[in-house]
Design an enzyme around this catalytic site. Structure first.
Site, PDB file in Angstrom:
ATOM      1  N   ARG A  52       0.714  -1.275   0.159  1.00  0.00           N
ATOM      2  CA  ARG A  52       0.134   0.009  -0.045  1.00  0.00           C
ATOM      3  C   ARG A  52       0.900   1.337  -0.106  1.00  0.00           C
ATOM      4  O   ARG A  52       0.380   2.060  -0.475  1.00  0.00           O
ATOM      5  CB  ARG A  52      -0.815  -0.043   1.212  1.00  0.00           C
ATOM      6  N   TYR A 105      -8.900  24.575 -10.326  1.00  0.00           N
ATOM      7  CA  TYR A 105      -9.819  23.557 -10.807  1.00  0.00           C
ATOM      8  C   TYR A 105     -10.941  23.217 -10.205  1.00  0.00           C
ATOM      9  O   TYR A 105     -10.892  23.064  -8.890  1.00  0.00           O
ATOM     10  CB  TYR A 105      -8.722  22.142 -10.974  1.00  0.00           C
ATOM     11  N   ASP A 177      -1.036  23.693  -7.819  1.00  0.00           N
ATOM     12  CA  ASP A 177      -1.426  22.849  -9.007  1.00  0.00           C
ATOM     13  C   ASP A 177      -0.958  23.193 -10.159  1.00  0.00           C
ATOM     14  O   ASP A 177      -1.005  24.216 -10.674  1.00  0.00           O
ATOM     15  CB  ASP A 177      -2.764  22.569  -9.206  1.00  0.00           C
ATOM     16  N   LYS A 202      -2.692  13.900 -17.223  1.00  0.00           N
ATOM     17  CA  LYS A 202      -2.474  14.546 -18.292  1.00  0.00           C
ATOM     18  C   LYS A 202      -1.282  14.381 -18.946  1.00  0.00           C
ATOM     19  O   LYS A 202      -1.144  13.208 -19.651  1.00  0.00           O
ATOM     20  CB  LYS A 202      -2.588  16.079 -17.851  1.00  0.00           C
TER      21      LYS A 202
HETATM   22  C1  LIG Z   1      -7.397  17.231 -14.630  1.00  0.00           C
HETATM   23  C2  LIG Z   1      -6.938  18.006 -13.288  1.00  0.00           C
HETATM   24  C3  LIG Z   1      -6.827  17.630 -12.378  1.00  0.00           C
HETATM   25  C4  LIG Z   1      -7.541  16.161 -11.657  1.00  0.00           C
HETATM   26  O1  LIG Z   1      -6.723  15.241 -12.429  1.00  0.00           O
HETATM   27  P1  LIG Z   1      -7.612  13.747 -12.338  1.00  0.00           P
HETATM   28  O2  LIG Z   1      -6.626  12.874 -12.539  1.00  0.00           O
HETATM   29  O3  LIG Z   1      -8.461  13.971 -13.723  1.00  0.00           O
HETATM   30  O4  LIG Z   1      -8.396  13.657 -11.166  1.00  0.00           O
HETATM   31  C5  LIG Z   1      -6.500  18.395 -11.494  1.00  0.00           C
HETATM   32  N1  LIG Z   1      -5.690  19.609 -11.648  1.00  0.00           N
HETATM   33  C6  LIG Z   1      -6.005  20.102 -12.820  1.00  0.00           C
HETATM   34  C7  LIG Z   1      -5.441  21.566 -13.183  1.00  0.00           C
HETATM   35  C8  LIG Z   1      -6.284  19.295 -13.851  1.00  0.00           C
HETATM   36  O5  LIG Z   1      -6.697  19.877 -15.139  1.00  0.00           O
END
Ligand SMILES: *Cc1c(COP(=O)(O)O)cnc(C)c1O
Length: 386
Positions: A52, A105, A177, A202
């Site tokens: 884990r 986001y 982020d 992404k």
């Molecule tokens: C897509 C995204 C997230 C979330 O990612 P997931 O893997 O889809 O949960 C967080 N922050 C930003 C800026 C994003 O574009």
């Protein structure tokens, strides 16, 4: 050594894996030790003692991202949303005050409004362009400043070093982020931020076939953050870690192409009479272009455009008419995408005002001329609908 070279070397050790180029997928919960004492020693040394908290596969990925981010360590989570939300949950407690950027986001915002509020943590949303002015919002109970730059949907670039310096002077932790910049084009830890978050989903994943998040942090914050996030017990799967490592190998090559095509298409859109503004930080016309140029070394394939007077219904007709741009959430994969988002419900500090509907484009790895022809078709439908 250049990043493109590092990406081919990080997180693998052929000698330790019988000569095979890539690390294998370690699946497993139980890890065996020869003696009780050996197990205790491994625990004390914070080595992996149970699946884990990591496997050699996930460690290879986490250590690679930590190295790229310039962090002391990196914690992997089962999605990008989990990376943002578990960071908040790991660092905040009842009675604390959080400063959250207004252009964050949407799902991160929902976590603050729904879950953090339920646990008695107050969130104040601030103008993405506040810069050093953030200091006026600090309270004795402010524990964390959360940034996202450029902003989701609206692409404001934050003065990250100014905000990080103001927070550090007051002993307040900062997190960002940094998904848009990727660990190749943006290094928040070097700008004074304590925690850098990536939605690995992404560009690192890069193929729209996995969900994952990564949280890299400085030595001062990492132990507390790791303990707090591991408390939730939700790691990504070994297969997804292996896929993300595979994505990492081609990140520089893919990003170069995304960047070049997106910038060419953004410049072309700027010349179109149907378009009022293109929200791309690498364009000289972007209001925060100077900040982007100072703090980033590149731009990815995601940007927005504001139509000139055309309403949302016309923008939807345009999106529906596109053949190469898929309609769907997320971005960073090899394929082009379009969305017709409305930021109005997720902006409170600075209400969204625009001359027309907003479109968000992700420029994939297709030939940019094919994409322009597709957009021409879309713009014809827009004019007919508007
Ligand atoms: C897509 C995204 C997230 C979330 O990612 P997931 O893997 O889809 O949960 C967080 N922050 C930003 C800026 C994003 O574009």
């Amino acid at each position: 050594m250049q990043d493109s070279t590092r990406l081919t070397l990080l997180g693998r050790d052929p000698e330790a894996q019988q000569g095979f180029v890539n690390p294998p997928v370690f699946r497993g919960s139980t890890i065996l030790f020869p003696t009780v004492e050996a197990m205790e020693r491994a625990k004390a040394a914070r080595e992996i003692t149970y699946g884990r908290t990591g496997t050699p596969t996930s460690r290879a990925l986490a250590d690679s991202i930590a190295a790229l981010e310039g962090g002391h360590g990196c914690i992997l989570t089962a999605s990008g949303k989990a990376a943002c939300n578990l960071t908040l949950a790991a660092l905040l407690r009842t009675g604390d005050h959080l400063l959250m950027v207004d252009a964050v986001y949407g799902p991160t915002r929902h976590f603050c409004d729904r879950t953090l509020a339920r646990f008695g943590i107050e969130t104040t949303y601030y103008d993405p362009r506040i810069g050093a002015g953030i200091a006026a919002l600090f309270r004795p109970e402010t524990r964390l400043v959360f940034m996202e730059s450029p902003g989701s949907l609206t692409f404001e670039v934050q003065d990250v070093p100014a905000i990080a310096a103001a927070a550090r002077a007051r002993g307040i932790t900062t997190a960002i982020d940094a998904t848009w910049g990727t660990p190749l084009f943006f290094r928040p830890l070097a700008l004074g931020v304590d925690i850098s978050i990536q939605a690995v989903t992404k560009y690192i994943g890069g193929h729209s076939d996995l969900l994952m998040g990564a949280v890299a942090a400085t030595e001062a914050v990492y132990p507390r953050l790791r303990a707090g996030i591991e408390e939730f017990g939700a790691p990504p799967s070994p297969e997804d870690c292996w896929l993300a490592l595979r994505g990492l190998r081609t990140l520089a090559a893919r990003l170069a192409r995304h960047q070049e095509s997106a910038l060419a298409i953004a410049r072309w859109l700027e010349t179109r009479p149907e378009v009022s503004r293109v929200l791309h930080p690498a364009l000289e016309s972007h209001p925060d272009h100077a900040l982007w140029k100072r703090d980033f070394t590149g731009a990815c394939g995601l940007f927005g455009l504001v139509l000139d007077g055309y309403p949302e219904a016309a923008a939807r007709a345009m999106a529906d008419a596109l053949e190469l741009f898929g309609i769907g959430a997320s971005w960073g994969g090899f394929e082009s995408l379009v969305l017709v988002p409305d930021p109005t419900p997720v902006r409170t500090a600075v209400p969204w005002k625009a001359e027309g509907a907003l479109l968000r484009l992700h420029i994939g790895l297709e030939d940019p001329e094919d994409l322009v022809r597709d957009l021409e078709r879309g713009l014809a439908r827009l004019r007919a609908a508007g």
